[in-house]
Write an enzyme that holds these catalytic residues in place. Sequence first.
Site, PDB file in Angstrom:
ATOM      1  N   ASP A 244     -81.953  -6.402 -11.741  1.00 42.74           N
ATOM      2  CA  ASP A 244     -81.048  -5.751 -10.792  1.00 42.74           C
ATOM      3  C   ASP A 244     -81.607  -4.412 -10.299  1.00 42.74           C
ATOM      4  O   ASP A 244     -82.788  -4.312 -10.009  1.00 42.74           O
ATOM      5  CB  ASP A 244     -79.662  -5.608 -11.444  1.00 42.74           C
ATOM      6  N   TYR A 389     -76.238   2.321  -4.335  1.00 42.14           N
ATOM      7  CA  TYR A 389     -76.348   1.453  -3.155  1.00 42.14           C
ATOM      8  C   TYR A 389     -76.534   2.301  -1.895  1.00 42.14           C
ATOM      9  O   TYR A 389     -77.322   1.964  -1.014  1.00 42.14           O
ATOM     10  CB  TYR A 389     -75.106   0.562  -3.007  1.00 42.14           C
ATOM     11  N   HIS A 445     -77.722 -13.854 -13.475  1.00 38.48           N
ATOM     12  CA  HIS A 445     -78.153 -12.491 -13.190  1.00 38.48           C
ATOM     13  C   HIS A 445     -78.213 -11.608 -14.444  1.00 38.48           C
ATOM     14  O   HIS A 445     -79.101 -10.781 -14.565  1.00 38.48           O
ATOM     15  CB  HIS A 445     -77.177 -11.908 -12.163  1.00 38.48           C
TER      16      HIS A 445
END
Length: 475
Positions: A244, A389, A445
Amino acid sequence: MYSNFFIHRCKNFLHKMMIKLITLSSIVAVAAIGSGLITYKLHSVPKKPELNLQKWWGIGEKPKEEDTSIKIFNIDFNDTMIHDLKQRLKNHRPFTKSLEGIQSEYGINTKYLDKIITYWLDKYDFKKRAELLNRYSHYKTRIQGLDIHFIRETPKARGLKVLPLLLLHGWPSSSKEFDKIIPMLTSKRNKYNFVFEVIAADLPGFGFSEGTNKPGLNPVQIGIIMRNLMKRLGFDKFYLQAGDWGSQCATHMVTMFPDEILGFHTNMPFSSRPVSAVKMLLGSLAPDVAVDSRYVDRIYPLKKLFSYLLKESGYFHIQATKPDTIGVALSDSPAGLAAYIVEKMGVVSNRDQLNTPHGGIENLHLDDVLDTITIVWTNNCIVTSSRIYAEAFAWPEVNIIHNIPTPVPTAAINFKYEVLYQPDWILRDKFPNLVSSNTLDLGGHFAALQTPQVLVDDIFSATAKFLDFNAKKNR
Ligand SMILES: *[C@@H]1O[C@H](CO)[C@@H](O)[C@H](O)[C@H]1NC(C)=O
């Protein structure tokens, strides 16, 4: 007369043909030069930007004297926090019922959420879970003005090479994600003459690590902090494992500090070079040529991939633009925080289970999921962690570093439900020394939580290849 006319016609015809030919060949030439230029431009590598490796992220100005001590740290879910959390959980307003016949298609199933909240309130054992997390040695040290939390576990086995390995997690995770794999990495295993000393750090603004109050802490800058953490601990050279956002930070680290990182293992391998994006697009013209036929459906048709990404990445767009707004709600309501995180962790663990009440979360242990949420709640770090982000897309240095290939030997493992997939020939744009690549028909994930054994097997076999690669290089 006639013959004259004929000759004239012929001349005329030849003349026209010549013009056509010249025009055509100019078009071809221009196109060739154009596509040559585009290819050249796509493959050209930018200069490494000059970066301040000691940038100050703490409050105010950098002080004259810095505290470089390493302090022992213990995880504590204290009674005040638990009492306040339980009050809020008990007092949540009734959830709006999911629509008739709908499972998780519109977002979290609120009947299912009720079960999770009840478990968190009545069954989740805060003290025991903290004790479990504390079975490893935890520390904090101040790097560039921020208190960084990390686990450091030294192997007990003797007579083996001990390789330092830094583990980096992503959002909304923390070093907790690695608690199953740490003992597997520090234990001797058959056929291998090495074992790992593990450093599992919380990224700044995540878990128990302090966030910054200054803009600009993007994955490149986080990579610098993590490298300085390793230097603080005395590791001038080390190995990296990440997924990630951790993998994004690690990808920047192997680009910025290729001489310091001996090998990079990633469960979210991705080349963000523009040339790779063009190749992915071109691949859609002949998917069977672009990708091993067994894995075509992990990218193509692109329409399907984009529609999946559009549907599942609303949170991404919000956090990449206005993380602080959604953060107000999430840091005020533990039920809301749980809904948000459970939905996200679920779908990336098995995207084929969207039409089930649990939406995929049952591929993970509920206690692991609640550890993750409790850590975010306790540290009130949903805003500071979500800002990654926004920061990742706001600074040109990130794109420049993305576009520089790294010589560090790299290993990729592709789990079935990982969000992104690129075949090796595209990964090599960024990682020309891709020494190992495995694509599996299982897992998702959060590999360290979902398929810890498979992940660790791959880390060991990849590291043997890193050692070979580096031995050949140094010969
Ligand atoms: C309890 O934990 C909360 C959250 O981490 C913290 O803000 C608070 O200071 C702690 N209280 C005590 C008495 O330790």
